[in-house]
Write a protein that holds these residues in place. Structure first.
Motif, short mmCIF file in Angstrom:
data_model
loop_
_atom_site.label_atom_id
_atom_site.label_comp_id
_atom_site.label_asym_id
_atom_site.label_seq_id
_atom_site.Cartn_x
_atom_site.Cartn_y
_atom_site.Cartn_z
N GLY A 11 -43.18 34.45 38.44
CA GLY A 11 -42.73 34.89 39.62
C GLY A 11 -41.21 34.89 40.14
O GLY A 11 -40.52 35.87 40.38
N ALA A 12 -40.85 33.85 39.93
CA ALA A 12 -39.63 33.36 40.24
C ALA A 12 -38.46 34.13 39.50
O ALA A 12 -37.61 34.50 39.93
CB ALA A 12 -39.09 31.70 40.21
N VAL A 13 -38.83 34.11 38.08
CA VAL A 13 -37.94 34.79 37.31
C VAL A 13 -37.93 36.31 37.41
O VAL A 13 -36.78 36.77 37.53
CB VAL A 13 -38.14 34.43 35.82
N ALA A 14 -39.01 36.93 37.75
CA ALA A 14 -39.04 38.40 38.04
C ALA A 14 -38.39 38.57 39.21
O ALA A 14 -37.62 39.62 39.15
CB ALA A 14 -40.52 38.55 38.16
N TRP B 243 -25.56 27.82 43.69
CA TRP B 243 -25.65 26.77 44.89
C TRP B 243 -26.94 26.26 45.13
O TRP B 243 -27.40 25.17 45.32
CB TRP B 243 -24.93 27.33 46.17
N ALA B 244 -27.98 27.21 45.07
CA ALA B 244 -29.44 26.94 45.36
C ALA B 244 -29.87 26.02 44.61
O ALA B 244 -30.86 25.14 44.92
CB ALA B 244 -30.31 28.33 45.66
N VAL B 245 -29.71 26.25 43.22
CA VAL B 245 -30.51 25.39 42.08
C VAL B 245 -29.56 24.16 41.67
O VAL B 245 -30.47 23.07 41.13
CB VAL B 245 -30.52 26.28 40.80
N LEU B 246 -28.48 23.95 42.12
CA LEU B 246 -27.61 22.67 41.99
C LEU B 246 -28.08 21.44 43.06
O LEU B 246 -28.06 21.82 44.15
CB LEU B 246 -26.46 22.83 41.64
N LEU C 62 -30.92 30.56 35.58
CA LEU C 62 -30.72 29.58 36.50
C LEU C 62 -31.94 29.06 37.45
O LEU C 62 -32.49 28.04 37.50
CB LEU C 62 -29.74 29.93 37.61
N VAL C 63 -32.56 30.31 37.75
CA VAL C 63 -33.67 30.41 38.64
C VAL C 63 -34.85 29.74 37.77
O VAL C 63 -35.78 28.86 38.44
CB VAL C 63 -34.05 31.45 39.37
#
Length: 343
Positions: free
Chosen positions: A62-65, A90-93, A168-169
């Motif tokens: 779901g996140a990748v989609a 910014w969100a993932v680091l 990244l996500v």
């Protein structure tokens, strides 16, 4: 501006944003993903690997989609690509938050306030802080900084370089699920198996790059390489082993040994046995090394993506030129020497 150039600009901006602003106290996208994953777990939980695999597939897929859909929606606007990539990076680091929490524990230890250090330690790792003395707390922080340099910074940059914003996500989603359900508790021993194994697979390239850059960027490259080569395989984790070994050698400290978690104790091999024990002052050294490794990883991953983009563009131009030549001379023969006979 080509898409790979826009991605590189956005990733650099997102990396800088993490350094300057860090993570927000509330409303973080990763926290929102965690709440959604917990809600799915409540509906799907069974003490079975199949249920855990379905949970992992739904959450990560779901996140990748969503990330892929957003990427497709903005692909024709370089400014939008830059903005989306910067926000996702910014969100993932988590490099800034990692350094901030580690230094908070280090400051408490340096001031002799072990109780405050114990209160802050759970922000970094899941060990039982009240079962650790001052030296063991310092060691836990350095080990956490080493492992999270790979998990919270380098690994995400690697998969961003490979697959853009969905990479990244996707990496952050898997890493978050592993932290939630991938441990060996009675509830998650089977249910979290899929998330833990997927995290091992996706973390492999990032951990190796982290170890290599630690050797190159650390204060003692020869010592780091020696401990990495000798001790990495001793660690039970295939990805934490190289990273922690490289940090142990680079900083000249001894990592590993007895670990205390809630309700259980683990005895892990010692990494860098010939080195001295960790001191509170080594926490700041570990954070500075982590920052150098993260910056180097950004350069390596973006350079690799730009190089691949340039090669793809070159192949596309060659294909276009070949097609244009065929259109201009549709009667041209493709067999060498053909058409040279008498007219």
């Amino acid at each position: 501006m080509r898409t790979d150039h826009a991605f590189a600009c956005g990733a650099a901006l997102g990396f800088a944003g993490d350094l300057v602003a860090g993570d927000p106290r509330r409303g973080h996208p990763v926290a929102a993903f965690g709440r959604a994953a917990a809600a799915v777990e409540r509906r799907l939980w069974r003490d079975h690997r199949g249920s855990g695999a379905l949970h992992t597939a739904l959450c990560v897929g779901g996140a990748v989609a969503v990330a892929a859909g957003l990427t497709r929606a903005v692909r024709h606007s370089p400014a939008a690509v830059v903005s989306l990539t910067a926000a996702a990076t910014w969100a993932v680091l988590g490099g800034a938050s990692l350094g901030r929490e580690a230094r908070a524990v280090g400051s408490a230890l340096s001031a002799g306030d072990v109780e405050v250090a114990r209160e802050r330690l759970p922000h970094l790792c899941g060990r039982d802080p009240y079962a650790l003395d001052e030296q063991q707390i310092a060691r836990a922080v350095v080990e956490s900084v080493a492992e999270n340099t790979s998990d919270a910074v380098v690994g995400a940059l690697v998969w961003g370089g490979v697959a853009g914003v969905p990479g990244l996500v996707g990496f952050r989603a898997v890493n978050t699920l592993d932290a939630m359900v991938g441990h060996r508790s009675p509830r998650h021993l089977r249910f979290g198996w899929a998330a833990a194994r997927l995290d091992d697979v996706l973390g492999f390239p990032g951990s190796r790059l982290t170890a290599a850059l630690t050797v190159l960027a650390g204060p003692d490259p020869r010592g780091s390489w020696r401990v990495l080569r000798r001790d990495a395989r001793k660690h039970p984790s295939p990805n934490a082993g190289p990273v922690e070994s490289a940090f142990a050698g680079a900083l000249g400290v001894r990592l590993g040994g007895t670990l205390a978690y809630a309700g259980r104790t683990e005895h892990r091999p010692v990494l860098g046995a010939e080195n001295r024990p960790v001191a509170s002052a080594d926490i700041d050294r570990a954070v500075r090394l982590s920052q150098r490794v993260g910056a180097a990883a950004l350069g390596v991953c973006l350079a690799g993506r730009l190089l691949c983009g340039a090669l793809s563009a070159r192949r596309a131009r060659r294909t276009a030129w070949g097609g244009a030549a065929a259109v201009r001379d549709p009667g041209a023969r493709l067999v060498p020497g053909a058409g040279k006979g008498k007219r």
